[in-house]
Design an enzyme around this catalytic site. Structure first.
Site, PDB file in Angstrom:
ATOM      1  N   CYS A   1      38.019  31.914  41.253  1.00 38.74           N
ATOM      2  CA  CYS A   1      39.317  32.380  40.767  1.00 38.74           C
ATOM      3  C   CYS A   1      40.328  32.487  41.901  1.00 38.74           C
ATOM      4  O   CYS A   1      41.506  32.177  41.714  1.00 38.74           O
ATOM      5  CB  CYS A   1      39.156  33.705  40.034  1.00 38.74           C
TER       6      CYS A   1
ATOM      7  N   CYS B   1      36.724  36.416  42.041  1.00 39.51           N
ATOM      8  CA  CYS B   1      35.617  35.715  42.692  1.00 39.51           C
ATOM      9  C   CYS B   1      36.188  34.528  43.481  1.00 39.51           C
ATOM     10  O   CYS B   1      37.373  34.210  43.365  1.00 39.51           O
ATOM     11  CB  CYS B   1      34.611  35.236  41.638  1.00 39.51           C
TER      12      CYS B   1
ATOM     13  N   GLU C   1      40.970  35.316  34.880  1.00 39.88           N
ATOM     14  CA  GLU C   1      42.039  34.764  35.711  1.00 39.88           C
ATOM     15  C   GLU C   1      42.294  33.290  35.390  1.00 39.88           C
ATOM     16  O   GLU C   1      43.447  32.866  35.280  1.00 39.88           O
ATOM     17  CB  GLU C   1      41.683  34.874  37.205  1.00 39.88           C
TER      18      GLU C   1
ATOM     19  N   HIS D   1      36.640  32.587  33.213  1.00 41.24           N
ATOM     20  CA  HIS D   1      36.961  33.918  33.724  1.00 41.24           C
ATOM     21  C   HIS D   1      38.379  34.265  33.289  1.00 41.24           C
ATOM     22  O   HIS D   1      39.212  33.384  33.059  1.00 41.24           O
ATOM     23  CB  HIS D   1      36.875  33.940  35.250  1.00 41.24           C
TER      24      HIS D   1
END
Length: 152
Positions: free
Chosen positions: A86, A83, A55, A53
């Site tokens: 993260c 999410c 992040e 992801h």
């Protein structure tokens, strides 16, 4: 030092992710002086890695660039509410402030769903600022998923 939003750079990373066929999410780690330390967009498909992801990639790059595992006094700008995975990484990295754009009622882990920073087990919770450039971030996501539904 006055506040400067780096959401435009995060949005650029999100656009680049969309161009690669990834869900358009971008993230930027900003140091104490206000300089960008790292920036990334989603790469889960490209890297065949469910943890890639934006992040996570930005946090990894910032830690590598600085030679440390924590980003105390650093801020994170991300186009979508992180999410739970993260959010946990943000906590572990000791990010000072989290700025995010679009809310994610379905998969978010900050204001929705797991609300990671609200748990007693959370060792560090950043200051949180939401809704930063939310219309632009939402438009990117909506266009991406609309194109997918329409076979684009």
């Amino acid at each position: 030092m006055s506040f400067a939003s780096h959401m435009s750079t995060a949005l650029d990373e999100a656009r680049a992710a969309a161009a690669r066929g990834e869900v358009p999410v971008g993230a930027v780690v900003v140091g104490p002086s206000g300089d960008i330390v790292a920036a990334a967009g989603n790469r889960t498909r490209e890297l065949a890695d469910p943890t890639a992801h934006a992040e996570i990639l930005a946090i990894r790059a910032a830690c590598a660039a600085l030679g440390q595992e924590r980003l105390v006094d650093h801020d994170l700008f991300v186009t979508l509410e992180p999410c739970p995975m993260c959010a946990a990484a943000i906590s572990f990295a000791r990010i000072r402030r989290l700025y995010y754009g679009a809310a994610d009622p379905k998969s978010g882990g900050v204001a929705h769903g797991a609300r990671v920073f609200a748990h007693r087990q959370c060792h560090h919770a950043p200051e949180i600022y939401d809704g930063i450039a939310a219309p632009e971030a939402e438009a990117l996501l909506q266009a991406f998923f609309r194109d997918r539904r329409e076979g684009g």
